[in-house]
Scaffold this motif. Structure first.
Motif, PDB file in Angstrom:
ATOM      1  N   LEU A   1     122.861 147.641  50.068  1.00 33.61           N
ATOM      2  CA  LEU A   1     122.414 148.300  48.839  1.00 33.61           C
ATOM      3  C   LEU A   1     120.891 148.361  48.786  1.00 33.61           C
ATOM      4  CD1 LEU A   1     124.855 146.677  46.243  1.00 33.61           C
ATOM      5  CD2 LEU A   1     125.007 148.959  47.232  1.00 33.61           C
ATOM      6  N   ARG A   2     120.236 147.279  49.180  1.00 35.25           N
ATOM      7  CA  ARG A   2     118.771 147.256  49.163  1.00 35.25           C
ATOM      8  C   ARG A   2     118.182 148.176  50.231  1.00 35.25           C
ATOM      9  NH1 ARG A   2     119.825 141.437  48.489  1.00 35.25           N
ATOM     10  NH2 ARG A   2     119.399 140.887  46.303  1.00 35.25           N
ATOM     11  N   PHE A   3     118.925 148.405  51.296  1.00 39.37           N
ATOM     12  CA  PHE A   3     118.437 149.272  52.368  1.00 39.37           C
ATOM     13  C   PHE A   3     118.220 150.697  51.871  1.00 39.37           C
ATOM     14  CE2 PHE A   3     119.407 152.339  55.749  1.00 39.37           C
ATOM     15  CZ  PHE A   3     118.440 152.001  56.680  1.00 39.37           C
ATOM     16  N   PHE A   4     119.018 151.136  50.905  1.00 34.01           N
ATOM     17  CA  PHE A   4     118.928 152.501  50.396  1.00 34.01           C
ATOM     18  C   PHE A   4     117.955 152.625  49.232  1.00 34.01           C
ATOM     19  CE2 PHE A   4     122.950 152.734  52.682  1.00 34.01           C
ATOM     20  CZ  PHE A   4     122.852 153.977  53.287  1.00 34.01           C
ATOM     21  N   GLU A   5     117.188 151.599  48.949  1.00 33.59           N
ATOM     22  CA  GLU A   5     116.200 151.681  47.878  1.00 33.59           C
ATOM     23  C   GLU A   5     115.030 152.570  48.273  1.00 33.59           C
ATOM     24  OE1 GLU A   5     115.023 147.706  47.045  1.00 33.59           O
ATOM     25  OE2 GLU A   5     116.641 147.360  45.596  1.00 33.59           O
ATOM     26  N   LYS A   6     114.657 153.493  47.385  1.00 35.63           N
ATOM     27  CA  LYS A   6     113.460 154.305  47.599  1.00 35.63           C
ATOM     28  C   LYS A   6     112.230 153.597  47.059  1.00 35.63           C
ATOM     29  CE  LYS A   6     116.078 158.630  47.391  1.00 35.63           C
ATOM     30  NZ  LYS A   6     116.288 159.908  46.657  1.00 35.63           N
ATOM     31  N   THR A   7     112.418 152.796  46.024  1.00 36.44           N
ATOM     32  CA  THR A   7     111.371 151.938  45.497  1.00 36.44           C
ATOM     33  C   THR A   7     111.928 150.521  45.395  1.00 36.44           C
ATOM     34  OG1 THR A   7     112.026 152.449  43.214  1.00 36.44           O
ATOM     35  CG2 THR A   7     110.274 153.784  44.201  1.00 36.44           C
ATOM     36  N   LYS A   8     111.090 149.533  45.571  1.00 40.19           N
ATOM     37  CA  LYS A   8     111.538 148.147  45.593  1.00 40.19           C
ATOM     38  C   LYS A   8     112.193 147.765  44.268  1.00 40.19           C
ATOM     39  CE  LYS A   8     110.014 143.463  46.645  1.00 40.19           C
ATOM     40  NZ  LYS A   8     108.858 142.599  46.996  1.00 40.19           N
ATOM     41  N   GLY A   9     113.398 147.197  44.362  1.00 37.36           N
ATOM     42  CA  GLY A   9     114.120 146.759  43.173  1.00 37.36           C
ATOM     43  C   GLY A   9     114.921 147.835  42.485  1.00 37.36           C
TER      44      GLY A   9
END
Length: 214
Positions: A116-124
């Motif tokens: 899920l975090r891998f697909f983050e465009k911005t942190k968090g």
């Protein structure tokens, strides 16, 4: 060659020389700016502007569908490998549920949440889809405990559906809804989203209270 002719040629060549000099000066400035660039002196660029220069496929999948798909797939995979795979070796249903909860918590901490975090465009950005946001050994334990709660609710949901059918039809020995990866993944996803949204709602209430908006 007389002096007049030489001066005319010199005047004609001078703009070209100055033009080339300016060109190399601009190149040098660009290289220096690139070398010295960092977070402090770089201009802020909006996400909309960045998307103009990134390649985008004609087939676009909504971000929330990706998040749900990842969580559903891992839940179904745990059902396939542990509930289906171990059911012939583990006779007691509660032992099987315990093993499944431990496996689900480990998968959540080590695979699902990092995906899920891998697909983050911005942190968090995708933290709202994750129940345990902290990382480390403590989060590993919490994810196992949380998975145990969700697995218990999923098991109870299966039990209620089958009990309701038995009461309505009178066929007490028949199991109308067996456990299989697709439905298990959907049920697990449903309860997971319910609890995650409850957490987000409570966290927003607390944040609003601290900000004096309530």
């Amino acid at each position: 060659m007389d002096t007049g002719t030489y001066m005319k040629k010199k005047k004609l060549r001078k703009p070209e020389i100055e033009k080339e000099t300016d060109y190399y000066d601009l190149k040098s400035d660009a290289v220096r700016d690139l070398v010295e660039a960092n977070e402090e002196n770089s201009p802020v660029v909006s996400q909309e502007e960045l998307r103009k220069y990134t390649s985008q496929s004609k087939f676009h999948v909504a971000h929330w569908i990706k998040m749900l798909g990842i969580k559903f797939w891992f839940a179904g995979a745990v059902c396939f490998f542990f509930i289906w795979g171990l059911s012939i070796y583990v006779a007691d249903v509660f032992d099987l549920l315990l093993i499944t909860a431990i496996a689900m918590g480990m998968v959540t901490d080590l695979l699902t949440n990092p995906a899920l975090r891998f697909f983050e465009k911005t942190k968090g950005e995708n933290e709202r889809w994750i129940m345990v946001n902290k990382r480390g050994y403590f989060s590993f334990v919490l994810n196992i405990l949380y998975a145990g709660v969700v697995v218990f609710f999923v098991y109870t949901f299966y039990f209620v559906i089958n009990a309701a059918f038995a009461a309505a039809s009178g066929e007490t020995e028949r199991v109308v809804l067996g456990v299989e990866p697709i439905l298990f993944g959907l049920f697990y996803l449903g309860f997971d989203l319910l609890f995650t949204e409850m957490k987000n709602y409570i966290r927003n209430l607390i944040a609003s209270a601290k900000a004096g908006k309530l």
